[in-house]
Motif scaffolding. Structure first.
Motif, PDB file in Angstrom:
ATOM      1  N   ALA A   1     -11.263   9.352 -43.137  1.00 48.50           N
ATOM      2  CA  ALA A   1     -10.608  10.576 -42.683  1.00 48.50           C
ATOM      3  C   ALA A   1     -11.411  11.773 -43.151  1.00 48.50           C
ATOM      4  O   ALA A   1     -11.745  11.891 -44.331  1.00 48.50           O
ATOM      5  CB  ALA A   1      -9.190  10.643 -43.221  1.00 48.50           C
ATOM      6  N   HIS A   2     -11.755  12.649 -42.260  1.00 53.53           N
ATOM      7  CA  HIS A   2     -12.517  13.853 -42.571  1.00 53.53           C
ATOM      8  C   HIS A   2     -11.522  14.980 -42.841  1.00 53.53           C
ATOM      9  O   HIS A   2     -10.943  15.540 -41.911  1.00 53.53           O
ATOM     10  CB  HIS A   2     -13.465  14.187 -41.416  1.00 53.53           C
ATOM     11  CG  HIS A   2     -14.458  13.110 -41.175  1.00 53.53           C
ATOM     12  ND1 HIS A   2     -14.190  12.021 -40.367  1.00 53.53           N
ATOM     13  CD2 HIS A   2     -15.697  12.941 -41.670  1.00 53.53           C
ATOM     14  CE1 HIS A   2     -15.239  11.230 -40.360  1.00 53.53           C
ATOM     15  NE2 HIS A   2     -16.173  11.760 -41.146  1.00 53.53           N
ATOM     16  N   GLU A   3     -11.324  15.257 -44.112  1.00 52.92           N
ATOM     17  CA  GLU A   3     -10.275  16.170 -44.552  1.00 52.92           C
ATOM     18  C   GLU A   3     -10.353  17.541 -43.903  1.00 52.92           C
ATOM     19  O   GLU A   3      -9.332  18.131 -43.568  1.00 52.92           O
ATOM     20  CB  GLU A   3     -10.293  16.308 -46.079  1.00 52.92           C
ATOM     21  CG  GLU A   3      -9.994  15.028 -46.833  1.00 52.92           C
ATOM     22  CD  GLU A   3      -8.632  14.444 -46.524  1.00 52.92           C
ATOM     23  OE1 GLU A   3      -7.685  15.217 -46.276  1.00 52.92           O
ATOM     24  OE2 GLU A   3      -8.501  13.214 -46.518  1.00 52.92           O
ATOM     25  N   ASP A   4     -11.579  18.059 -43.705  1.00 54.87           N
ATOM     26  CA  ASP A   4     -11.711  19.388 -43.104  1.00 54.87           C
ATOM     27  C   ASP A   4     -11.218  19.391 -41.660  1.00 54.87           C
ATOM     28  O   ASP A   4     -10.511  20.314 -41.231  1.00 54.87           O
ATOM     29  CB  ASP A   4     -13.157  19.884 -43.191  1.00 54.87           C
ATOM     30  CG  ASP A   4     -14.169  18.911 -42.603  1.00 54.87           C
ATOM     31  OD1 ASP A   4     -13.856  17.699 -42.497  1.00 54.87           O
ATOM     32  OD2 ASP A   4     -15.283  19.355 -42.244  1.00 54.87           O
ATOM     33  N   ILE A   5     -11.526  18.361 -40.916  1.00 59.87           N
ATOM     34  CA  ILE A   5     -11.077  18.261 -39.524  1.00 59.87           C
ATOM     35  C   ILE A   5      -9.567  18.069 -39.469  1.00 59.87           C
ATOM     36  O   ILE A   5      -8.870  18.725 -38.696  1.00 59.87           O
ATOM     37  CB  ILE A   5     -11.803  17.111 -38.797  1.00 59.87           C
ATOM     38  CG1 ILE A   5     -13.296  17.408 -38.696  1.00 59.87           C
ATOM     39  CG2 ILE A   5     -11.198  16.881 -37.410  1.00 59.87           C
ATOM     40  CD1 ILE A   5     -14.133  16.245 -38.207  1.00 59.87           C
ATOM     41  N   VAL A   6      -9.060  17.188 -40.308  1.00 60.76           N
ATOM     42  CA  VAL A   6      -7.622  16.920 -40.349  1.00 60.76           C
ATOM     43  C   VAL A   6      -6.859  18.206 -40.688  1.00 60.76           C
ATOM     44  O   VAL A   6      -5.870  18.546 -40.035  1.00 60.76           O
ATOM     45  CB  VAL A   6      -7.291  15.796 -41.353  1.00 60.76           C
ATOM     46  CG1 VAL A   6      -5.799  15.683 -41.583  1.00 60.76           C
ATOM     47  CG2 VAL A   6      -7.859  14.469 -40.866  1.00 60.76           C
TER      48      VAL A   6
END
Length: 120
Positions: free
Chosen positions: A15-20
């Protein structure tokens, strides 16, 4: 163990935290999404779609729509109630006759875009 950068990883997914976080911030609230789901549910009935489509051409009463679509007045009235509750059609009374029309230009846009999509 590998260094964790800006993502939380598991065996199958990262999971890419910035995108999420960005997408989460842009998501409409749950109530609005529920209302949108209900709107699209209304479009899930071919009789209602046919009624909307004939109302593109003209304002009509229940009798006109029933004759045009080959359905009973009762069936048309039932569907018009659902369409009116969803704010897709509006009505006006002239004497004893009630005439129905599209509520606004958005209705035609939704149908036209749907037709364009399925015709591709």
């Amino acid at each position: 163990m590998a260094e964790r950068l800006d993502a939380e990883c598991c065996e199958f997914m990262c999971a890419h935290e910035d995108i999420v976080a960005k997408v989460q911030q842009e998501m409409p609230d749950e109530d609005l999404l529920y209302d949108l789901t209900e709107l699209f549910r209304i479009f899930g009935d071919s009789t209602r779609i046919r009624i909307l489509y004939v109302l593109f051409a003209s304002e009509m009463c229940v009798c006109d729509i029933a004759q045009l679509l080959g359905l009973t007045q009762s069936a048309i009235s039932h569907q018009l109630r659902a369409l009116k509750a969803a704010k897709l059609v509006k009505s006006r009374r002239e004497g004893k006759t009630v005439f129905y029309s599209l509520a606004d230009g958005h209705v035609r846009t939704i149908i036209d875009q749907g037709l364009e999509h399925v015709a591709e």
